[in-house]
Design an enzyme around this catalytic site. Structure first.
Site, PDB file in Angstrom:
ATOM      1  N   LYS A 197      11.298  -5.717  -6.048  1.00  0.00           N
ATOM      2  CA  LYS A 197      10.256  -4.709  -5.800  1.00  0.00           C
ATOM      3  C   LYS A 197      10.358  -4.282  -4.344  1.00  0.00           C
ATOM      4  O   LYS A 197      10.289  -5.106  -3.436  1.00  0.00           O
ATOM      5  CB  LYS A 197       8.886  -5.311  -6.095  1.00  0.00           C
ATOM      6  CG  LYS A 197       7.747  -4.362  -5.779  1.00  0.00           C
ATOM      7  CD  LYS A 197       6.423  -4.895  -6.279  1.00  0.00           C
ATOM      8  CE  LYS A 197       5.285  -3.980  -5.887  1.00  0.00           C
ATOM      9  NZ  LYS A 197       3.994  -4.489  -6.365  1.00  0.00           N
ATOM     10  N   ARG A 207      -2.368   3.460  -5.491  1.00  0.00           N
ATOM     11  CA  ARG A 207      -3.418   2.877  -4.635  1.00  0.00           C
ATOM     12  C   ARG A 207      -4.714   3.659  -4.780  1.00  0.00           C
ATOM     13  O   ARG A 207      -5.794   3.093  -4.631  1.00  0.00           O
ATOM     14  CB  ARG A 207      -2.919   2.756  -3.193  1.00  0.00           C
ATOM     15  CG  ARG A 207      -1.767   1.735  -3.167  1.00  0.00           C
ATOM     16  CD  ARG A 207      -1.240   1.364  -1.813  1.00  0.00           C
ATOM     17  NE  ARG A 207      -0.025   0.550  -1.988  1.00  0.00           N
ATOM     18  CZ  ARG A 207       0.941   0.443  -1.107  1.00  0.00           C
ATOM     19  NH1 ARG A 207       0.859   1.091   0.045  1.00  0.00           N
ATOM     20  NH2 ARG A 207       1.989  -0.320  -1.357  1.00  0.00           N
ATOM     21  N   ARG A 220       3.327  -3.420   3.248  1.00  0.00           N
ATOM     22  CA  ARG A 220       3.761  -4.636   2.551  1.00  0.00           C
ATOM     23  C   ARG A 220       5.187  -5.024   2.906  1.00  0.00           C
ATOM     24  O   ARG A 220       5.852  -5.717   2.153  1.00  0.00           O
ATOM     25  CB  ARG A 220       3.671  -4.414   1.037  1.00  0.00           C
ATOM     26  CG  ARG A 220       2.333  -3.919   0.530  1.00  0.00           C
ATOM     27  CD  ARG A 220       2.154  -4.299  -0.914  1.00  0.00           C
ATOM     28  NE  ARG A 220       1.075  -3.610  -1.589  1.00  0.00           N
ATOM     29  CZ  ARG A 220      -0.216  -3.778  -1.336  1.00  0.00           C
ATOM     30  NH1 ARG A 220      -0.605  -4.608  -0.370  1.00  0.00           N
ATOM     31  NH2 ARG A 220      -1.125  -3.113  -2.018  1.00  0.00           N
ATOM     32  N   GLU A 236      16.959 -11.822  -5.206  1.00  0.00           N
ATOM     33  CA  GLU A 236      15.582 -11.925  -5.710  1.00  0.00           C
ATOM     34  C   GLU A 236      15.581 -12.128  -7.236  1.00  0.00           C
ATOM     35  O   GLU A 236      14.842 -12.932  -7.778  1.00  0.00           O
ATOM     36  CB  GLU A 236      14.797 -10.643  -5.394  1.00  0.00           C
ATOM     37  CG  GLU A 236      14.285 -10.544  -3.972  1.00  0.00           C
ATOM     38  CD  GLU A 236      13.058 -11.422  -3.725  1.00  0.00           C
ATOM     39  OE1 GLU A 236      12.597 -12.101  -4.665  1.00  0.00           O
ATOM     40  OE2 GLU A 236      12.573 -11.427  -2.592  1.00  0.00           O
ATOM     41  N   LYS A 251      11.748  -2.070  -9.309  1.00  0.00           N
ATOM     42  CA  LYS A 251      10.672  -1.113  -9.066  1.00  0.00           C
ATOM     43  C   LYS A 251      10.743  -0.587  -7.657  1.00  0.00           C
ATOM     44  O   LYS A 251      10.900  -1.399  -6.747  1.00  0.00           O
ATOM     45  CB  LYS A 251       9.336  -1.829  -9.298  1.00  0.00           C
ATOM     46  CG  LYS A 251       8.117  -1.031  -8.939  1.00  0.00           C
ATOM     47  CD  LYS A 251       6.885  -1.866  -9.069  1.00  0.00           C
ATOM     48  CE  LYS A 251       5.733  -1.037  -8.537  1.00  0.00           C
ATOM     49  NZ  LYS A 251       4.563  -1.799  -8.332  1.00  0.00           N
ATOM     50  N   SER A 277       3.976   5.425  -9.879  1.00  0.00           N
ATOM     51  CA  SER A 277       2.992   6.500  -9.748  1.00  0.00           C
ATOM     52  C   SER A 277       3.525   7.711  -8.987  1.00  0.00           C
ATOM     53  O   SER A 277       3.302   8.848  -9.399  1.00  0.00           O
ATOM     54  CB  SER A 277       1.734   5.956  -9.073  1.00  0.00           C
ATOM     55  OG  SER A 277       2.036   5.410  -7.800  1.00  0.00           O
ATOM     56  N   TYR A 316       3.872   6.059 -16.776  1.00  0.00           N
ATOM     57  CA  TYR A 316       2.610   6.761 -17.062  1.00  0.00           C
ATOM     58  C   TYR A 316       2.835   7.885 -18.072  1.00  0.00           C
ATOM     59  O   TYR A 316       1.874   8.483 -18.536  1.00  0.00           O
ATOM     60  CB  TYR A 316       2.001   7.295 -15.752  1.00  0.00           C
ATOM     61  CG  TYR A 316       1.752   6.161 -14.774  1.00  0.00           C
ATOM     62  CD1 TYR A 316       0.643   5.347 -14.909  1.00  0.00           C
ATOM     63  CD2 TYR A 316       2.672   5.875 -13.764  1.00  0.00           C
ATOM     64  CE1 TYR A 316       0.440   4.269 -14.056  1.00  0.00           C
ATOM     65  CE2 TYR A 316       2.483   4.804 -12.900  1.00  0.00           C
ATOM     66  CZ  TYR A 316       1.360   4.000 -13.061  1.00  0.00           C
ATOM     67  OH  TYR A 316       1.176   2.928 -12.218  1.00  0.00           O
TER      68      TYR A 316
HETATM   69  C1  PBG Z   1       0.649  -4.477  -6.951  1.00  0.00           C
HETATM   70  C2  PBG Z   1       1.266  -3.330  -7.655  1.00  0.00           C
HETATM   71  C3  PBG Z   1       1.553  -2.076  -7.120  1.00  0.00           C
HETATM   72  C4  PBG Z   1       2.092  -1.329  -8.167  1.00  0.00           C
HETATM   73  C5  PBG Z   1       2.126  -2.135  -9.287  1.00  0.00           C
HETATM   74  N1  PBG Z   1       1.621  -3.374  -8.961  1.00  0.00           N
HETATM   75  C6  PBG Z   1       1.271  -1.520  -5.777  1.00  0.00           C
HETATM   76  C7  PBG Z   1       1.862  -2.084  -4.576  1.00  0.00           C
HETATM   77  O1  PBG Z   1       2.734  -2.943  -4.590  1.00  0.00           O
HETATM   78  O2  PBG Z   1       1.418  -1.650  -3.512  1.00  0.00           O
HETATM   79  C8  PBG Z   1       2.545   0.096  -8.037  1.00  0.00           C
HETATM   80  C9  PBG Z   1       2.678   0.854  -9.312  1.00  0.00           C
HETATM   81  C10 PBG Z   1       2.820   2.328  -9.148  1.00  0.00           C
HETATM   82  O3  PBG Z   1       2.959   2.880  -8.040  1.00  0.00           O
HETATM   83  O4  PBG Z   1       2.786   2.986 -10.188  1.00  0.00           O
HETATM   84  N2  PBG Z   1      -0.418  -5.036  -7.685  1.00  0.00           N
END
Ligand code: PBG
Length: 329
Positions: A197, A207, A220, A236, A251, A277, A316
């Site tokens: 990720k 968010r 992060r 990983e 991701k 997203s 989505y």
């Molecule tokens: C963390 C999480 C995130 C997403 C899924 N799980 C956000 C992040 O790591 O800041 C992002 C999913 C998306 O952007 O569609 N709980």
């Protein structure tokens, strides 16, 4: 005029021929729908940066689950948005927390017709918006966080999750969760690890969907990966498989197709990819302006993710695509 070589256009002549020789076929079976459920609302709330996606009430979530099951979508992943956030993120493991209640609703509504998954993280539940325990100096404490992930995993499994999906990128999270699940008798509950990720700028609309702002304008980058790192992504993934991950995920998806392809070649567990997203929002924004054909681009993107090697695609667009595919080509 004649060519000595094969004429490649011959097999592109008609829609039926093209279908017959298609190398990659996107199907409803590939899809998992991410769904948001929010505590303390009595009407579904639209998310302005994710057109067509809502924060569900418990009731509207049930309807959406039934509709998705009816369309043949095999999986969903639930994200909870609590009414109150605290420094620890206690809503993540509270048996009365919104995602636990929604998981129980989901199992009651659709049973095993849908694979009901739960995102396992703390950021939706913490007031500082980080995915773990924050020390006084602002850094995230890896090992203290693992203890809370273990509690959240048990709470989600007890509530009815068939799959838990740790997304916090703490080292050792998969083995901490696997051990906790087994110790509580949930040997059947699978772990889908957000294994590679990346600290991506494409999570912005998400968010908004979970009302998360990282304290102090933070990010992060101290736990999610740098976008330039391919070898590290494989490390990983290998670590998560060794720790017992049943499915590994990359991701975001489109900017990391090379990583998806390498992971798929490397591991012998199913590979998931999350079309996130920002990827969804960009398609909608351009389509709204009439600059691209949104549904066509969505299919093209998701097919590319599958072609790269993903067996499971979180998107989505799941419901739209299921409707589109169900309605014929
Ligand atoms: C963390 C999480 C995130 C997403 C899924 N799980 C956000 C992040 O790591 O800041 C992002 C999913 C998306 O952007 O569609 N709980």
């Amino acid at each position: 005029m004649s060519f000595p070589e094969r004429r490649l256009r011959r097999l592109r002549r008609t829609p039926a021929l093209r279908r017959l020789v298609a190398e990659t076929r996107l199907g409803v079976d590939d899809l998992v729908a991410p769904l948001f459920v929010r505590e303390g609302i009595d009407q579904p709330q639209p998310i302005s940066s994710l057109p067509g996606v809502v924060q569900h009430t418990r009731e509207s979530l049930r309807k959406e689950l039934a509709a998705l099951a009816g369309l043949g979508v095999p999986g969903v992943i639930l994200f909870g948005v609590p009414a109150v956030k605290d420094p620890e993120g206690s809503g993540a493991w509270d048996p009365e927390g919104i995602v636990q209640l929604a998981l129980a609703d989901a199992r009651e509504e659709v049973g095993d017709d849908l694979v009901v998954m739960a995102d396992l993280c703390l950021d939706e539940y913490t007031d500082h918006g980080h995915c773990g325990v924050v020390r006084p100096d602002g850094t995230v404490d890896n090992d203290a966080t693992l203890l809370l992930y273990a509690r959240a995993a048990v709470a989600q499994a007890r509530a009815g999750a068939a799959v838990v999906a740790p997304s916090g990128m703490m080292d050792g999270q998969v083995s901490a969760i696997r051990t906790a699940l087994d110790d509580d008798g949930h040997t059947e509950v699978a772990v889908l690890a957000y294994a590679a990720k990346f600290a991506s700028a494409l999570y912005g609309p998400f968010r908004d969907a979970v009302d998360v702002t990282i304290a102090g304008g933070g990010d992060r980058k101290a736990y999610q990966q740098h976008h330039g790192n391919r070898r590290e992504a494989l490390a990983e993934v290998r670590a998560d498989v060794a720790e017992g991950a049943d499915v590994v995920m990359v991701k975001p998806a489109l900017a990391y197709l090379d990583v998806i392809a390498e992971v798929a070649a490397e591991v012998d567990v199913p590979v998931a990819a999350y079309h996130v997203s920002g990827e969804y929002a960009m398609i909608h924004a351009a389509a709204e302006r009439g600059w691209i054909d949104g549904p066509a681009v969505a299919i093209e993107h998701l097919t590319a993710i599958k072609r790269a090697g993903a067996d499971v695609i979180l998107t989505y667009f799941a419901r739209d695509v299921a409707e589109q595919l169900g309605a014929g080509r």
